[in-house]
Design a protein around this motif. Structure first.
Motif, PDB file in Angstrom:
ATOM      1  N   ILE A   1       0.843  -1.204   0.000  1.00  0.00           N
ATOM      2  CA  ILE A   1       0.000   0.000   0.000  1.00  0.00           C
ATOM      3  C   ILE A   1       0.873   1.247   0.000  1.00  0.00           C
ATOM      4  O   ILE A   1       0.596   2.215  -0.715  1.00  0.00           O
ATOM      5  N   GLN A   2       1.938   1.213   0.789  1.00  0.00           N
ATOM      6  CA  GLN A   2       2.856   2.355   0.825  1.00  0.00           C
ATOM      7  C   GLN A   2       3.517   2.562  -0.536  1.00  0.00           C
ATOM      8  O   GLN A   2       3.691   3.700  -1.001  1.00  0.00           O
ATOM      9  N   HIS A   3       3.861   1.464  -1.199  1.00  0.00           N
ATOM     10  CA  HIS A   3       4.471   1.529  -2.538  1.00  0.00           C
ATOM     11  C   HIS A   3       3.530   2.203  -3.535  1.00  0.00           C
ATOM     12  O   HIS A   3       3.947   3.059  -4.337  1.00  0.00           O
ATOM     13  N   LEU A   4       2.249   1.866  -3.487  1.00  0.00           N
ATOM     14  CA  LEU A   4       1.269   2.465  -4.398  1.00  0.00           C
ATOM     15  C   LEU A   4       0.925   3.901  -3.997  1.00  0.00           C
ATOM     16  O   LEU A   4       0.620   4.735  -4.858  1.00  0.00           O
TER      17      LEU A   4
ATOM     18  N   ASP B   1      10.636   8.070 -11.961  1.00  0.00           N
ATOM     19  CA  ASP B   1      11.703   7.204 -12.480  1.00  0.00           C
ATOM     20  C   ASP B   1      12.158   6.225 -11.414  1.00  0.00           C
ATOM     21  O   ASP B   1      12.330   5.025 -11.678  1.00  0.00           O
ATOM     22  N   ASN B   2      12.346   6.734 -10.184  1.00  0.00           N
ATOM     23  CA  ASN B   2      12.767   5.855  -9.083  1.00  0.00           C
ATOM     24  C   ASN B   2      11.698   4.808  -8.781  1.00  0.00           C
ATOM     25  O   ASN B   2      11.999   3.632  -8.552  1.00  0.00           O
TER      26      ASN B   2
ATOM     27  N   THR C   1      11.771   0.520  -9.195  1.00  0.00           N
ATOM     28  CA  THR C   1      11.329  -0.444  -8.178  1.00  0.00           C
ATOM     29  C   THR C   1      10.324  -1.420  -8.778  1.00  0.00           C
ATOM     30  O   THR C   1      10.381  -2.630  -8.527  1.00  0.00           O
ATOM     31  N   ARG C   2       9.400  -0.894  -9.571  1.00  0.00           N
ATOM     32  CA  ARG C   2       8.415  -1.778 -10.203  1.00  0.00           C
ATOM     33  C   ARG C   2       9.097  -2.734 -11.179  1.00  0.00           C
ATOM     34  O   ARG C   2       8.739  -3.912 -11.263  1.00  0.00           O
TER      35      ARG C   2
END
Length: 396
Positions: A98-101, A116-117, A121-122
């Motif tokens: 959830i934090q990633h999204l 870009d960063n 990660t994705r």
């Protein structure tokens, strides 16, 4: 329009690529809860029966029954503790995802360096997913650890899936049958017959030997596991198989006796496993590549007049026209474009290429074309035409 198309495509790709990120932990948590409920119900039923039966027993038998009941309660406690530990790990994964999204949601523009960063990660996550699906589990683990994306990938799920798939390819069905037992209700809900296929395979192995005792055992096995099931065709196939030797040329029994059937079972398990956990049937990396190539692909990319790599124009080489992606993108559909861009005062050369008149003259001056002549700046053949040979283009 180009920016709008890119944004729209990226939103669609996020939906395809990031949906499993949240759905899988949810499915695993639901499965974890069902397992805990099942364990509690089974133990409760067993303990209640034991307590009721101990009313008319001797003191020694009652004590023995109580000891057995305590052992069952302790066993239940151990199982629930293991399930609780698994649940905590899943909640940790959910929080990280959830934090990633949320990081994506907070990025104001696709041109922002933060995007870009986030995209890197994705990409790391997609590469780990691809390695896991191809069976390179150790490489996937090391990559996830190096990039710090352990909570964004599902190594345990694919590790178990790969182990069961491998056992089926080696001619072993028990591990997959155990998995079917753990997911019995879910398989029944989607009307899946994987367990019956596995039972039929075990029956085939009993009938393969040709010995009378083994065939009798096969008949008993068929009555227990195949007769009266949700699909009568399995019982009929089993009955017909007993009348055929292993080297029979008669179909479908020749195919049933074939060892290639284990490969089919492995593929069916893989499909069922992914469907049950709402995982895409193909690697996420393939989806991302297909979407990206479709967005960049134009009819000119596979035309006989396709641009060859050249540094004369100063323009970047089309990614799809490159030797690395051209053949790979051949069967990818074109993206939907509602608008096109054309240079001012477009003209067409005798070879079919279209340029803006002023830009064509500027590029020819740059490459040193003779006065009164023009050439295609993207070609290295050096063919020149007179200025009168070019024609004006009218867009309809």
């Amino acid at each position: 329009m180009a920016e709008y198309t890119s944004t729209k495509l990226d939103q669609d790709s996020h939906l395809l690529l990031d949906q499993p990120l949240l759905r899988l932990p949810h499915e695993l948590l639901r499965k974890n809860l069902k397992s805990a409920q099942r364990q509690i119900e089974m133990t409760n039923k067993s303990v209640t029966s034991a307590v009721q039966a101990s009313n008319n027993r001797s003191p020694a038998d009652t004590l023995a029954s109580l000891d057995a009941t305590l052992a069952k309660a302790q066993n239940l406690k151990r199982k629930l503790e293991a399930l609780q530990s698994e649940e905590k790990g899943l909640h940790k994964q959910q929080k990280a995802r959830i934090q990633h999204l949320e990081e994506l949601h907070e990025i104001p523009s696709l041109s922002d360096v933060k995007y870009d960063n986030w995209s890197h990660t994705r990409l790391d996550r997609l590469l780990v997913d691809y390695l896991l699906r191809q069976g390179y589990t150790q490489s996937a683990k090391e990559l996830a650890l190096e990039k710090g994306v352990e909570d964004l990938v599902d190594i345990g799920v694919f590790e178990e899936c790969g182990r069961i798939e491998k056992s089926l390819k080696e001619g072993k069905t028990q591990e997959c049958l155990t998995w079917c037992g753990e997911n019995k209700q879910a398989l029944k809900k989607i009307d899946n017959n994987l367990e019956l296929e596995l039972r039929l395979q075990q029956f085939i192995e009993l009938a393969r030997s040709g010995e009378m005792m083994q065939r009798l055992e096969a008949m008993v096995y068929a009555r227990k596991h195949l007769a009266g099931g949700q699909d009568p065709k399995f019982a009929l196939q089993a009955a017909g198989l007993l009348a055929q030797p292993p080297d029979t040329p008669v179909e479908p029994y020749r195919t049933m006796y074939s060892h290639d059937r284990y490969e089919d079972l492995a593929r069916q398990f893989l499909k069922t496993h992914h469907e049950l956990l709402t995982l895409p049937p193909q690697p996420l990396l393939h989806i991302a590549l297909s979407a990206g190539m479709s967005a960049l692909k134009t009819p000119a990319c596979h035309s006989v007049h396709a641009l060859q790599p050249s540094t004369l124009t100063g323009a970047p080489v089309c990614s799809i026209c490159s030797t690395e992606l051209n053949e790979l993108a051949r069967n990818v559909p074109y993206a939907h474009h509602t608008k096109s861009y054309m240079e001012d005062d477009p003209v067409v050369l005798p070879n079919g290429r279209v340029f803006g008149r002023e830009r064509l003259k500027m590029l020819n001056e740059k490459v040193g074309t003779r006065k009164g002549k023009l050439r295609d700046p993207t070609e290295t053949s050096g063919t020149e035409w007179g200025e009168w040979e070019i024609k004006k283009v009218f867009i309809s």
